[in-house]
Design a protein around this motif. Sequence first.
Motif, short mmCIF file in Angstrom:
data_model
loop_
_atom_site.label_atom_id
_atom_site.label_comp_id
_atom_site.label_asym_id
_atom_site.label_seq_id
_atom_site.Cartn_x
_atom_site.Cartn_y
_atom_site.Cartn_z
N ASP A 102 20.35 2.47 -23.24
CA ASP A 102 19.10 1.91 -22.75
C ASP A 102 19.35 0.66 -21.92
O ASP A 102 18.72 0.45 -20.88
N PHE A 151 16.53 -0.87 -18.79
CA PHE A 151 15.32 -1.23 -19.50
C PHE A 151 15.20 -2.75 -19.49
O PHE A 151 16.15 -3.46 -19.78
N ALA A 201 10.45 -3.71 -22.27
CA ALA A 201 10.61 -2.31 -22.66
C ALA A 201 11.51 -2.19 -23.88
O ALA A 201 11.25 -1.38 -24.78
N GLN A 207 9.54 -3.32 -26.97
CA GLN A 207 8.58 -2.30 -27.36
C GLN A 207 9.29 -1.14 -28.04
O GLN A 207 8.83 -0.61 -29.04
N ARG A 208 10.41 -0.75 -27.51
CA ARG A 208 11.17 0.37 -28.09
C ARG A 208 11.67 0.02 -29.49
O ARG A 208 11.63 0.85 -30.40
N ASN A 228 8.96 0.24 -32.11
CA ASN A 228 8.57 1.61 -32.46
C ASN A 228 9.60 2.32 -33.34
O ASN A 228 9.35 3.43 -33.77
#
Length: 67
Positions: free
Chosen positions: A50, A55, A59, A62-63, A66
Amino acid sequence: MKRQKRNPNDRAFHKGYVAAVEGRNHDSCPHDAGSQHQEWVNGWRQGRQDYWSGFGRAALAQRMANM
């Protein structure tokens, strides 16, 4: 109600992902062997992929939220 503990393998994956995003080396894995070591390495690889894919910080945050 008591809060359930997280799955140790999920936690290892997340810690590996965070280590890769922070730029730490693959050799910094705290687990010697076993499933947690493998999950940490898998998380590290995903995080590094990533990071290299471009990213941004938002981002990545946020990843990680999650996971």
